[in-house]
Write a protein that holds these residues in place. Structure first.
Motif, PDB file in Angstrom:
ATOM      1  N   GLY A   1       0.759  -1.222  -0.055  1.00 19.28           N
ATOM      2  CA  GLY A   1       0.037   0.037   0.105  1.00 19.28           C
ATOM      3  C   GLY A   1       0.900   1.202  -0.085  1.00 19.28           C
TER       4      GLY A   1
ATOM      5  N   TRP B   1      -8.465   3.562 -10.187  1.00 19.04           N
ATOM      6  CA  TRP B   1      -9.454   2.482  -9.740  1.00 19.04           C
ATOM      7  C   TRP B   1     -10.863   2.934  -9.815  1.00 19.04           C
ATOM      8  CZ3 TRP B   1      -7.464  -1.841  -7.646  1.00 19.04           C
ATOM      9  CH2 TRP B   1      -6.176  -1.984  -7.261  1.00 19.04           C
TER      10      TRP B   1
ATOM     11  N   VAL C   1      -7.496 -10.338  -0.540  1.00 21.39           N
ATOM     12  CA  VAL C   1      -6.318 -10.044  -1.092  1.00 21.39           C
ATOM     13  C   VAL C   1      -5.510  -9.357  -0.114  1.00 21.39           C
ATOM     14  CG1 VAL C   1      -5.120  -8.393  -3.057  1.00 21.39           C
ATOM     15  CG2 VAL C   1      -7.588  -9.451  -3.361  1.00 21.39           C
ATOM     16  N   THR C   2      -4.447 -10.059   0.334  1.00 23.84           N
ATOM     17  CA  THR C   2      -3.539  -9.534   1.387  1.00 23.84           C
ATOM     18  C   THR C   2      -1.909 -10.168   1.467  1.00 23.84           C
ATOM     19  OG1 THR C   2      -3.689  -9.272   3.714  1.00 23.84           O
ATOM     20  CG2 THR C   2      -4.335 -11.257   2.916  1.00 23.84           C
TER      21      THR C   2
ATOM     22  N   ALA D   1      -5.860  -9.461  -8.746  1.00 24.36           N
ATOM     23  CA  ALA D   1      -6.301  -8.644  -7.540  1.00 24.36           C
ATOM     24  C   ALA D   1      -7.495  -7.576  -8.163  1.00 24.36           C
ATOM     25  CB  ALA D   1      -5.207  -7.567  -7.036  1.00 24.36           C
ATOM     26  N   ARG D   2      -7.555  -7.060  -9.225  1.00 24.57           N
ATOM     27  CA  ARG D   2      -8.574  -6.211  -9.636  1.00 24.57           C
ATOM     28  C   ARG D   2      -9.757  -6.989  -9.973  1.00 24.57           C
ATOM     29  NH1 ARG D   2      -7.540  -0.746 -11.592  1.00 24.57           N
ATOM     30  NH2 ARG D   2      -5.568  -0.077 -10.853  1.00 24.57           N
TER      31      ARG D   2
ATOM     32  N   TYR E   1     -11.280  -7.832  -7.090  1.00 20.87           N
ATOM     33  CA  TYR E   1     -12.141  -6.704  -6.355  1.00 20.87           C
ATOM     34  C   TYR E   1     -13.529  -6.375  -7.309  1.00 20.87           C
ATOM     35  CZ  TYR E   1      -7.962  -5.091  -3.922  1.00 20.87           C
ATOM     36  OH  TYR E   1      -6.878  -4.993  -3.086  1.00 20.87           O
TER      37      TYR E   1
ATOM     38  N   ALA F   1      -7.322  -1.960   0.454  1.00 17.81           N
ATOM     39  CA  ALA F   1      -8.147  -2.838  -0.265  1.00 17.81           C
ATOM     40  C   ALA F   1      -9.774  -2.656   0.074  1.00 17.81           C
ATOM     41  CB  ALA F   1      -7.565  -4.427   0.258  1.00 17.81           C
ATOM     42  N   GLN F   2      -9.877  -2.456   1.430  1.00 24.31           N
ATOM     43  CA  GLN F   2     -11.452  -2.166   1.598  1.00 24.31           C
ATOM     44  C   GLN F   2     -11.970  -1.064   0.895  1.00 24.31           C
ATOM     45  OE1 GLN F   2      -9.296  -1.014   3.482  1.00 24.31           O
ATOM     46  NE2 GLN F   2      -9.760   0.677   4.936  1.00 24.31           N
TER      47      GLN F   2
ATOM     48  N   PHE G   1     -10.644  -0.122  -2.225  1.00 20.40           N
ATOM     49  CA  PHE G   1     -10.613  -0.338  -3.508  1.00 20.40           C
ATOM     50  C   PHE G   1     -11.971  -1.523  -3.874  1.00 20.40           C
ATOM     51  CE2 PHE G   1      -5.590  -0.781  -3.486  1.00 20.40           C
ATOM     52  CZ  PHE G   1      -5.661   0.361  -3.654  1.00 20.40           C
ATOM     53  N   ALA G   2     -12.108  -2.419  -2.819  1.00 21.19           N
ATOM     54  CA  ALA G   2     -13.457  -3.163  -3.085  1.00 21.19           C
ATOM     55  C   ALA G   2     -14.826  -2.405  -3.103  1.00 21.19           C
ATOM     56  CB  ALA G   2     -13.532  -4.182  -1.533  1.00 21.19           C
TER      57      ALA G   2
END
Ligand code: GLC
Length: 469
Positions: A18, A252, A296-297, A358-359, A362, A380-381, A383-384
Protein backbone atom coordinates in the motif's frame (compact mmCIF):
# COMPACT_ATOMS: atom_id res chain seq x y z
CA UNK A 1 4.57 25.26 -1.62
CA UNK A 2 7.33 22.79 -2.50
CA UNK A 3 7.11 19.33 -1.02
CA UNK A 4 9.45 16.37 -1.42
CA UNK A 5 8.20 12.86 -0.66
CA UNK A 6 10.92 10.35 0.14
CA UNK A 7 10.03 6.68 0.23
CA UNK A 8 11.24 3.20 -0.62
CA UNK A 9 8.54 2.47 -3.21
CA UNK A 10 6.10 4.33 -5.46
CA UNK A 11 3.63 3.46 -8.15
CA UNK A 12 3.97 3.10 -11.10
CA UNK A 13 7.69 2.31 -10.75
CA UNK A 14 8.00 -0.20 -7.92
CA UNK A 15 5.47 -1.64 -5.50
CA UNK A 16 5.27 -4.26 -2.81
CA UNK A 17 2.27 -2.89 -0.92
CA UNK A 18 0.00 0.00 0.00
CA UNK A 19 2.89 2.39 0.60
CA UNK A 20 3.56 2.49 -3.14
CA UNK A 21 -0.09 3.30 -3.87
CA UNK A 22 -0.01 6.26 -1.51
CA UNK A 23 3.31 7.63 -2.81
CA UNK A 24 2.04 7.16 -6.35
CA UNK A 25 -1.24 9.02 -5.82
CA UNK A 26 -1.09 11.61 -3.02
CA UNK A 27 1.46 13.89 -4.81
CA UNK A 28 -0.84 14.07 -7.82
CA UNK A 29 -3.71 15.17 -5.60
CA UNK A 30 -1.51 17.75 -3.84
CA UNK A 31 -0.31 19.15 -7.15
CA UNK A 32 -3.88 19.54 -8.37
CA UNK A 33 -4.26 22.07 -5.57
CA UNK A 34 -1.43 24.22 -6.84
CA UNK A 35 1.61 22.97 -4.91
CA UNK A 36 4.67 21.26 -6.35
CA UNK A 37 5.05 17.85 -4.74
CA UNK A 38 7.88 15.63 -6.02
CA UNK A 39 8.98 12.13 -5.12
CA UNK A 40 12.36 10.50 -4.58
CA UNK A 41 12.91 6.72 -4.45
CA UNK A 42 15.89 4.38 -5.00
CA UNK A 43 16.70 3.35 -8.54
CA UNK A 44 16.14 -0.39 -8.18
CA UNK A 45 17.15 -2.86 -10.84
CA UNK A 46 13.52 -3.55 -11.78
CA UNK A 47 12.93 0.17 -12.46
CA UNK A 48 16.01 0.35 -14.64
CA UNK A 49 14.81 -2.68 -16.61
CA UNK A 50 11.27 -1.44 -17.19
CA UNK A 51 11.62 2.34 -17.43
CA UNK A 52 15.14 2.84 -18.74
CA UNK A 53 14.04 4.88 -21.74
CA UNK A 54 11.83 7.17 -19.70
CA UNK A 55 14.41 8.13 -17.10
CA UNK A 56 16.96 10.91 -17.58
CA UNK A 57 20.33 11.30 -15.92
CA UNK A 58 20.90 14.61 -14.08
CA UNK A 59 24.31 14.22 -12.45
CA UNK A 60 26.32 12.08 -10.09
CA UNK A 61 27.53 12.96 -6.61
CA UNK A 62 29.33 11.38 -3.67
CA UNK A 63 27.48 10.51 -0.47
CA UNK A 64 29.02 9.75 2.94
CA UNK A 65 28.14 6.43 4.53
CA UNK A 66 30.07 6.99 7.74
CA UNK A 67 33.75 7.00 6.64
CA UNK A 68 33.00 5.63 3.16
CA UNK A 69 32.32 7.78 0.13
CA UNK A 70 29.73 6.20 -2.14
CA UNK A 71 28.74 7.01 -5.69
CA UNK A 72 25.18 8.26 -6.20
CA UNK A 73 23.60 8.92 -9.60
CA UNK A 74 20.61 11.26 -9.72
CA UNK A 75 17.99 10.50 -12.37
CA UNK A 76 14.57 11.99 -13.05
CA UNK A 77 11.30 11.29 -14.85
CA UNK A 78 7.84 12.78 -15.12
CA UNK A 79 4.70 10.80 -14.46
CA UNK A 80 1.21 12.25 -14.57
CA UNK A 81 2.46 15.74 -13.79
CA UNK A 82 4.65 14.59 -10.89
CA UNK A 83 8.45 14.84 -11.00
CA UNK A 84 10.22 11.75 -9.72
CA UNK A 85 13.87 11.50 -8.73
CA UNK A 86 15.70 8.18 -8.60
CA UNK A 87 18.90 7.68 -6.66
CA UNK A 88 21.27 5.17 -8.11
CA UNK A 89 24.00 3.06 -6.61
CA UNK A 90 24.42 -0.32 -8.23
CA UNK A 91 26.00 -1.94 -5.20
CA UNK A 92 22.95 -1.13 -3.06
CA UNK A 93 20.07 -1.28 -5.52
CA UNK A 94 21.00 -3.34 -8.56
CA UNK A 95 19.59 -6.52 -7.01
CA UNK A 96 16.55 -8.72 -7.54
CA UNK A 97 13.90 -7.59 -5.06
CA UNK A 98 13.67 -4.47 -2.97
CA UNK A 99 13.92 -5.50 0.69
CA UNK A 100 15.06 -8.33 2.85
CA UNK A 101 18.83 -8.08 2.41
CA UNK A 102 21.38 -8.43 5.20
CA UNK A 103 22.44 -4.81 4.64
CA UNK A 104 19.02 -3.09 4.41
CA UNK A 105 20.06 -0.72 7.18
CA UNK A 106 23.09 0.43 5.19
CA UNK A 107 21.11 0.66 1.94
CA UNK A 108 18.48 2.96 3.40
CA UNK A 109 20.92 4.96 5.51
CA UNK A 110 22.75 5.65 2.25
CA UNK A 111 19.50 6.51 0.50
CA UNK A 112 18.36 8.89 3.26
CA UNK A 113 21.66 10.76 3.33
CA UNK A 114 21.65 10.90 -0.48
CA UNK A 115 18.17 12.49 -0.52
CA UNK A 116 19.48 15.40 1.56
CA UNK A 117 22.66 15.70 -0.50
CA UNK A 118 20.68 15.63 -3.74
CA UNK A 119 19.05 18.95 -2.84
CA UNK A 120 22.24 20.83 -3.73
CA UNK A 121 22.10 19.54 -7.30
CA UNK A 122 18.48 19.70 -8.40
CA UNK A 123 16.73 22.90 -9.10
CA UNK A 124 14.12 22.38 -6.40
CA UNK A 125 14.10 23.58 -2.83
CA UNK A 126 11.49 21.84 -0.68
CA UNK A 127 9.70 23.68 2.10
CA UNK A 128 8.65 20.31 3.44
CA UNK A 129 10.29 16.91 3.28
CA UNK A 130 7.71 14.23 3.99
CA UNK A 131 9.44 10.90 4.67
CA UNK A 132 7.53 7.65 4.82
CA UNK A 133 8.18 4.62 7.03
CA UNK A 134 11.43 3.39 8.54
CA UNK A 135 13.42 3.27 5.29
CA UNK A 136 13.52 7.06 5.14
CA UNK A 137 13.29 7.70 8.88
CA UNK A 138 16.93 8.82 8.95
CA UNK A 139 16.12 11.93 6.90
CA UNK A 140 14.71 13.99 9.79
CA UNK A 141 17.49 12.64 12.02
CA UNK A 142 20.23 13.65 9.56
CA UNK A 143 18.51 16.98 9.05
CA UNK A 144 18.59 17.65 12.78
CA UNK A 145 22.17 16.51 13.24
CA UNK A 146 23.97 17.74 10.10
CA UNK A 147 21.86 19.96 7.85
CA UNK A 148 19.59 22.36 9.69
CA UNK A 149 22.15 25.14 9.94
CA UNK A 150 23.67 24.62 6.51
CA UNK A 151 23.19 27.16 3.78
CA UNK A 152 20.25 26.26 1.56
CA UNK A 153 18.74 23.94 4.16
CA UNK A 154 17.71 26.24 6.98
CA UNK A 155 13.96 26.55 6.44
CA UNK A 156 12.99 22.97 5.67
CA UNK A 157 10.38 21.28 7.87
CA UNK A 158 10.27 17.52 8.27
CA UNK A 159 7.11 15.44 8.36
CA UNK A 160 7.23 11.70 8.95
CA UNK A 161 4.33 9.44 7.97
CA UNK A 162 3.90 6.08 9.69
CA UNK A 163 2.30 3.55 7.34
CA UNK A 164 2.99 0.62 9.59
CA UNK A 165 4.54 0.72 13.02
CA UNK A 166 5.43 -2.94 12.89
CA UNK A 167 8.49 -2.29 10.75
CA UNK A 168 10.76 0.08 12.66
CA UNK A 169 14.29 -0.56 11.45
CA UNK A 170 15.89 -1.95 14.63
CA UNK A 171 19.63 -2.59 14.64
CA UNK A 172 22.61 -2.93 16.93
CA UNK A 173 24.31 0.16 18.34
CA UNK A 174 27.35 -0.20 16.09
CA UNK A 175 25.41 1.14 13.07
CA UNK A 176 25.50 4.66 14.51
CA UNK A 177 29.23 5.05 13.99
CA UNK A 178 29.76 2.35 11.35
CA UNK A 179 27.01 3.38 8.90
CA UNK A 180 25.36 6.58 9.96
CA UNK A 181 28.48 8.51 10.90
CA UNK A 182 26.54 10.24 13.65
CA UNK A 183 28.58 11.46 16.64
CA UNK A 184 27.89 9.40 19.77
CA UNK A 185 26.62 12.46 21.67
CA UNK A 186 23.54 12.28 19.42
CA UNK A 187 23.08 8.59 20.16
CA UNK A 188 20.05 9.25 22.37
CA UNK A 189 18.06 10.42 19.33
CA UNK A 190 18.16 6.91 17.93
CA UNK A 191 18.43 4.71 21.00
CA UNK A 192 15.37 2.79 22.18
CA UNK A 193 15.26 -0.19 24.50
CA UNK A 194 18.96 -0.81 24.04
CA UNK A 195 18.78 -0.85 20.24
CA UNK A 196 19.12 1.67 17.48
CA UNK A 197 15.60 2.26 16.20
CA UNK A 198 15.27 4.32 13.03
CA UNK A 199 11.55 4.97 13.38
CA UNK A 200 12.12 6.21 16.92
CA UNK A 201 14.71 8.60 15.53
CA UNK A 202 12.12 10.09 13.19
CA UNK A 203 9.50 10.32 15.96
CA UNK A 204 12.06 12.20 18.01
CA UNK A 205 13.26 14.61 15.32
CA UNK A 206 10.47 15.21 12.76
CA UNK A 207 8.38 18.35 13.20
CA UNK A 208 5.16 16.39 12.76
CA UNK A 209 4.17 12.73 12.69
CA UNK A 210 1.27 11.59 10.52
CA UNK A 211 -0.49 8.26 10.73
CA UNK A 212 -2.48 7.02 7.76
CA UNK A 213 -5.84 7.06 9.55
CA UNK A 214 -7.26 9.01 12.52
CA UNK A 215 -7.97 5.85 14.52
CA UNK A 216 -4.41 4.58 14.12
CA UNK A 217 -3.12 7.86 15.59
CA UNK A 218 -4.58 7.02 19.00
CA UNK A 219 -4.33 3.25 18.73
CA UNK A 220 -0.54 3.37 18.55
CA UNK A 221 -0.41 5.09 21.93
CA UNK A 222 -1.53 1.73 23.33
CA UNK A 223 0.93 -1.14 23.83
CA UNK A 224 -1.44 -3.56 22.04
CA UNK A 225 -0.80 -1.69 18.79
CA UNK A 226 2.47 0.15 19.28
CA UNK A 227 4.97 -2.69 18.80
CA UNK A 228 6.90 -1.24 21.71
CA UNK A 229 6.88 2.42 20.65
CA UNK A 230 4.02 3.64 22.90
CA UNK A 231 6.33 5.30 25.48
CA UNK A 232 7.97 7.61 22.97
CA UNK A 233 4.69 8.17 21.11
CA UNK A 234 2.78 9.15 24.25
CA UNK A 235 5.62 11.54 25.05
CA UNK A 236 5.43 13.07 21.54
CA UNK A 237 1.68 12.79 21.03
CA UNK A 238 1.19 16.53 20.47
CA UNK A 239 3.03 16.09 17.16
CA UNK A 240 0.81 13.24 15.91
CA UNK A 241 -2.05 13.71 13.43
CA UNK A 242 -4.08 11.04 11.67
CA UNK A 243 -4.99 11.67 8.04
CA UNK A 244 -6.93 9.01 6.19
CA UNK A 245 -5.36 7.72 2.98
CA UNK A 246 -7.31 8.09 -0.21
CA UNK A 247 -7.25 6.09 -3.41
CA UNK A 248 -6.65 7.27 -6.94
CA UNK A 249 -10.19 7.23 -8.27
CA UNK A 250 -9.02 7.49 -11.90
CA UNK A 251 -6.82 4.42 -11.64
CA UNK A 252 -9.46 2.55 -9.61
CA UNK A 253 -12.60 2.97 -11.67
CA UNK A 254 -14.81 0.03 -12.68
CA UNK A 255 -16.19 2.15 -15.51
CA UNK A 256 -12.93 2.02 -17.43
CA UNK A 257 -10.69 -0.63 -15.95
CA UNK A 258 -9.16 -2.63 -18.81
CA UNK A 259 -8.33 -5.59 -16.58
CA UNK A 260 -11.95 -6.45 -15.71
CA UNK A 261 -14.65 -8.14 -17.78
CA UNK A 262 -17.47 -5.59 -17.44
CA UNK A 263 -17.84 -1.86 -17.05
CA UNK A 264 -20.14 -0.40 -14.39
CA UNK A 265 -20.80 2.42 -11.96
CA UNK A 266 -23.04 3.06 -8.95
CA UNK A 267 -25.77 4.20 -11.35
CA UNK A 268 -25.81 0.98 -13.32
CA UNK A 269 -24.15 -2.02 -11.71
CA UNK A 270 -25.15 -4.61 -14.29
CA UNK A 271 -21.54 -4.90 -15.57
CA UNK A 272 -20.52 -6.30 -12.20
CA UNK A 273 -22.41 -9.48 -13.09
CA UNK A 274 -20.10 -10.10 -16.06
CA UNK A 275 -17.09 -9.58 -13.78
CA UNK A 276 -18.50 -12.13 -11.35
CA UNK A 277 -19.19 -14.67 -14.10
CA UNK A 278 -15.69 -14.20 -15.53
CA UNK A 279 -14.17 -14.70 -12.08
CA UNK A 280 -16.22 -17.83 -11.39
CA UNK A 281 -15.06 -19.39 -14.63
CA UNK A 282 -11.43 -18.24 -14.34
CA UNK A 283 -11.06 -19.56 -10.79
CA UNK A 284 -13.25 -22.61 -11.47
CA UNK A 285 -15.54 -21.86 -8.55
CA UNK A 286 -18.89 -23.67 -8.25
CA UNK A 287 -21.54 -21.56 -9.86
CA UNK A 288 -24.44 -21.96 -7.46
CA UNK A 289 -25.16 -18.40 -6.36
CA UNK A 290 -23.11 -18.64 -3.15
CA UNK A 291 -21.47 -15.41 -2.04
CA UNK A 292 -17.88 -15.15 -3.22
CA UNK A 293 -15.58 -13.70 -0.60
CA UNK A 294 -12.41 -12.02 -1.87
CA UNK A 295 -9.24 -11.93 0.22
CA UNK A 296 -6.29 -10.00 -1.20
CA UNK A 297 -3.60 -9.51 1.39
CA UNK A 298 -0.15 -10.23 2.69
CA UNK A 299 -0.19 -13.49 4.64
CA UNK A 300 1.15 -12.13 7.90
CA UNK A 301 -0.38 -12.39 11.34
CA UNK A 302 -1.46 -8.76 11.80
CA UNK A 303 -3.73 -9.13 8.76
CA UNK A 304 -5.86 -11.46 10.86
CA UNK A 305 -5.07 -14.63 8.93
CA UNK A 306 -5.34 -16.66 12.15
CA UNK A 307 -9.05 -15.85 12.38
CA UNK A 308 -9.50 -17.03 8.81
CA UNK A 309 -7.53 -20.19 9.59
CA UNK A 310 -9.77 -20.87 12.52
CA UNK A 311 -13.07 -20.38 10.70
CA UNK A 312 -12.54 -21.10 7.00
CA UNK A 313 -13.83 -24.67 6.97
CA UNK A 314 -16.93 -23.70 8.93
CA UNK A 315 -17.58 -20.82 6.52
CA UNK A 316 -17.20 -23.12 3.52
CA UNK A 317 -19.77 -25.46 5.00
CA UNK A 318 -22.04 -22.46 5.61
CA UNK A 319 -22.01 -21.85 1.84
CA UNK A 320 -19.33 -19.19 1.30
CA UNK A 321 -16.83 -19.47 -1.55
CA UNK A 322 -13.40 -17.87 -1.37
CA UNK A 323 -11.07 -16.22 -3.86
CA UNK A 324 -7.75 -15.77 -2.08
CA UNK A 325 -4.71 -13.95 -3.43
CA UNK A 326 -1.59 -13.14 -1.47
CA UNK A 327 1.79 -14.27 -0.30
CA UNK A 328 3.77 -14.18 2.90
CA UNK A 329 4.51 -16.49 5.81
CA UNK A 330 4.94 -20.11 4.79
CA UNK A 331 2.65 -21.43 7.50
CA UNK A 332 -0.25 -19.41 6.03
CA UNK A 333 0.62 -20.16 2.42
CA UNK A 334 0.64 -23.89 3.25
CA UNK A 335 -2.70 -23.58 5.00
CA UNK A 336 -4.37 -21.85 2.06
CA UNK A 337 -2.91 -24.32 -0.46
CA UNK A 338 -4.23 -27.20 1.62
CA UNK A 339 -7.70 -25.60 1.74
CA UNK A 340 -7.71 -25.07 -2.03
CA UNK A 341 -6.90 -28.75 -2.52
CA UNK A 342 -9.49 -29.91 -0.02
CA UNK A 343 -12.30 -27.62 -1.18
CA UNK A 344 -11.93 -27.48 -4.93
CA UNK A 345 -14.61 -25.30 -6.47
CA UNK A 346 -15.17 -23.56 -3.13
CA UNK A 347 -11.76 -22.18 -2.27
CA UNK A 348 -9.42 -20.75 -4.88
CA UNK A 349 -5.94 -19.73 -3.78
CA UNK A 350 -3.06 -18.13 -5.59
CA UNK A 351 0.06 -17.42 -3.58
CA UNK A 352 1.62 -14.57 -5.51
CA UNK A 353 1.63 -10.80 -6.00
CA UNK A 354 -0.66 -10.36 -9.01
CA UNK A 355 -2.12 -6.84 -9.35
CA UNK A 356 -4.29 -7.73 -12.33
CA UNK A 357 -5.92 -10.73 -10.67
CA UNK A 358 -6.41 -8.52 -7.61
CA UNK A 359 -8.55 -6.20 -9.73
CA UNK A 360 -10.57 -9.09 -11.10
CA UNK A 361 -11.26 -10.20 -7.53
CA UNK A 362 -12.19 -6.66 -6.37
CA UNK A 363 -14.65 -6.52 -9.27
CA UNK A 364 -15.94 -10.09 -9.38
CA UNK A 365 -16.35 -10.99 -5.70
CA UNK A 366 -19.47 -10.17 -3.65
CA UNK A 367 -17.78 -9.61 -0.31
CA UNK A 368 -14.28 -8.74 0.79
CA UNK A 369 -12.83 -9.98 4.07
CA UNK A 370 -10.26 -8.04 6.16
CA UNK A 371 -10.25 -9.25 9.76
CA UNK A 372 -7.01 -7.42 10.60
CA UNK A 373 -5.56 -7.49 14.07
CA UNK A 374 -4.27 -3.99 13.28
CA UNK A 375 -4.65 -1.96 10.10
CA UNK A 376 -2.95 1.43 9.85
CA UNK A 377 -5.27 2.38 7.00
CA UNK A 378 -5.90 -0.43 4.57
CA UNK A 379 -6.58 0.39 0.97
CA UNK A 380 -8.09 -2.90 -0.19
CA UNK A 381 -11.43 -2.23 1.57
CA UNK A 382 -11.64 1.07 -0.35
CA UNK A 383 -10.76 -0.58 -3.67
CA UNK A 384 -13.39 -3.24 -2.93
CA UNK A 385 -16.11 -0.68 -2.16
CA UNK A 386 -15.25 1.32 -5.25
CA UNK A 387 -15.90 -1.91 -7.20
CA UNK A 388 -19.13 -2.64 -5.33
CA UNK A 389 -17.75 -5.48 -3.23
CA UNK A 390 -18.92 -5.36 0.36
CA UNK A 391 -16.20 -5.27 3.01
CA UNK A 392 -16.38 -7.36 6.17
CA UNK A 393 -13.79 -5.93 8.53
CA UNK A 394 -12.63 -5.75 12.10
CA UNK A 395 -13.06 -2.31 13.60
CA UNK A 396 -9.47 -1.20 13.77
CA UNK A 397 -7.39 1.65 12.32
CA UNK A 398 -8.45 2.74 8.88
CA UNK A 399 -10.98 -0.08 8.65
CA UNK A 400 -12.87 1.52 11.52
CA UNK A 401 -12.62 4.91 9.79
CA UNK A 402 -13.94 3.75 6.40
CA UNK A 403 -16.45 0.94 6.97
CA UNK A 404 -19.77 1.45 8.77
CA UNK A 405 -21.84 -1.58 9.71
CA UNK A 406 -25.05 -1.96 7.75
CA UNK A 407 -27.10 -2.86 10.82
CA UNK A 408 -29.52 0.04 10.29
CA UNK A 409 -29.43 -0.27 6.49
CA UNK A 410 -27.34 2.84 6.09
CA UNK A 411 -23.84 1.38 6.23
CA UNK A 412 -21.40 0.28 3.58
CA UNK A 413 -20.24 -3.06 4.97
CA UNK A 414 -20.17 -5.34 8.00
CA UNK A 415 -17.92 -4.93 11.00
CA UNK A 416 -16.98 -6.69 14.22
CA UNK A 417 -15.11 -5.37 17.25
CA UNK A 418 -13.20 -8.05 19.09
CA UNK A 419 -10.29 -9.93 17.57
CA UNK A 420 -12.16 -13.18 17.74
CA UNK A 421 -13.08 -15.69 15.03
CA UNK A 422 -16.64 -16.18 16.32
CA UNK A 423 -17.36 -12.46 16.04
CA UNK A 424 -15.97 -12.52 12.50
CA UNK A 425 -18.20 -15.47 11.63
CA UNK A 426 -21.18 -13.61 13.07
CA UNK A 427 -20.46 -10.59 10.83
CA UNK A 428 -20.21 -12.92 7.85
CA UNK A 429 -23.52 -14.53 8.67
CA UNK A 430 -25.15 -11.11 8.84
CA UNK A 431 -23.62 -10.33 5.44
CA UNK A 432 -24.99 -13.64 4.10
CA UNK A 433 -28.50 -12.77 5.31
CA UNK A 434 -28.44 -9.42 3.53
CA UNK A 435 -26.93 -11.07 0.45
CA UNK A 436 -29.93 -13.38 0.25
CA UNK A 437 -32.27 -10.39 0.09
CA UNK A 438 -31.38 -9.17 -3.39
CA UNK A 439 -33.01 -5.78 -3.08
CA UNK A 440 -31.23 -4.82 0.15
CA UNK A 441 -27.98 -6.17 -1.25
CA UNK A 442 -28.20 -4.09 -4.40
CA UNK A 443 -28.82 -0.92 -2.48
CA UNK A 444 -25.95 -1.76 -0.12
CA UNK A 445 -23.65 -2.28 -3.12
CA UNK A 446 -24.68 1.08 -4.55
CA UNK A 447 -24.18 2.80 -1.19
CA UNK A 448 -20.68 1.38 -0.91
CA UNK A 449 -19.84 2.46 -4.45
CA UNK A 450 -21.00 6.00 -3.79
CA UNK A 451 -18.60 6.52 -0.85
CA UNK A 452 -15.96 9.09 -1.76
CA UNK A 453 -12.50 7.75 -0.98
CA UNK A 454 -10.68 10.01 -3.40
CA UNK A 455 -7.62 11.92 -2.17
CA UNK A 456 -9.31 15.29 -2.44
CA UNK A 457 -10.20 15.86 1.23
CA UNK A 458 -7.07 14.19 2.61
CA UNK A 459 -4.77 16.18 0.32
CA UNK A 460 -6.30 19.34 1.86
CA UNK A 461 -5.53 17.97 5.32
CA UNK A 462 -1.90 17.29 4.40
CA UNK A 463 -1.63 20.78 2.94
CA UNK A 464 -3.14 22.35 6.07
CA UNK A 465 -0.59 20.52 8.15
CA UNK A 466 2.28 21.65 5.92
CA UNK A 467 0.98 25.24 6.03
CA UNK A 468 0.84 25.14 9.82
CA UNK A 469 4.58 24.41 9.84
C1 GLC B 1 0.79 -0.15 5.02
C2 GLC B 1 -0.35 -0.46 6.01
C3 GLC B 1 -1.71 -0.27 5.37
C4 GLC B 1 -1.77 1.10 4.68
C5 GLC B 1 -0.62 1.26 3.70
C6 GLC B 1 -0.61 2.61 3.03
O1 GLC B 1 0.87 -1.14 4.07
O2 GLC B 1 -0.23 -1.77 6.53
O3 GLC B 1 -2.73 -0.35 6.34
O4 GLC B 1 -3.00 1.22 3.99
O5 GLC B 1 0.60 1.11 4.39
O6 GLC B 1 -0.54 3.67 3.94
Amino acid sequence: MNILFSASEAQPYVASGGLADVIGSLPKAINRKGSDCRVVIPLYKSIMEKFKDKINFITNITVDVSWRKQYCGIFTAENDGVTYYFLDNEYYFNRDGIYGFYDDCERFVFFSRAVLEMLRYINFKPDIINSHDWHTAMIPVYYEVFYKYQQGYTDIKNVFTIHNIEYQGKYGKEVVSELMGIPMYHFSLLEYDGFVNLMKGAIETADRIVTVSPSYAWEILDPWYSCGLDRILVHKQKKITGILNGIDSDVWNPLNDPSIAGSYSSVNISGKKSCREALVSELELDDNGSPIVGIVTRFVSHKGIDLIKYALEELVSDGFEFAVLGSGDKIYEDFFREMAKRYKGKVYVKTAFDPSLARRIYAGADMFLMPSQSEPCGLAQMFAMRYGTIPIVRETGGLRDTVRDDGDKDGNGFTFKTYNALDMVDAMHRAMRTFEDKESWTSLVKRAMKCDFSWDASADKYLDLYESL
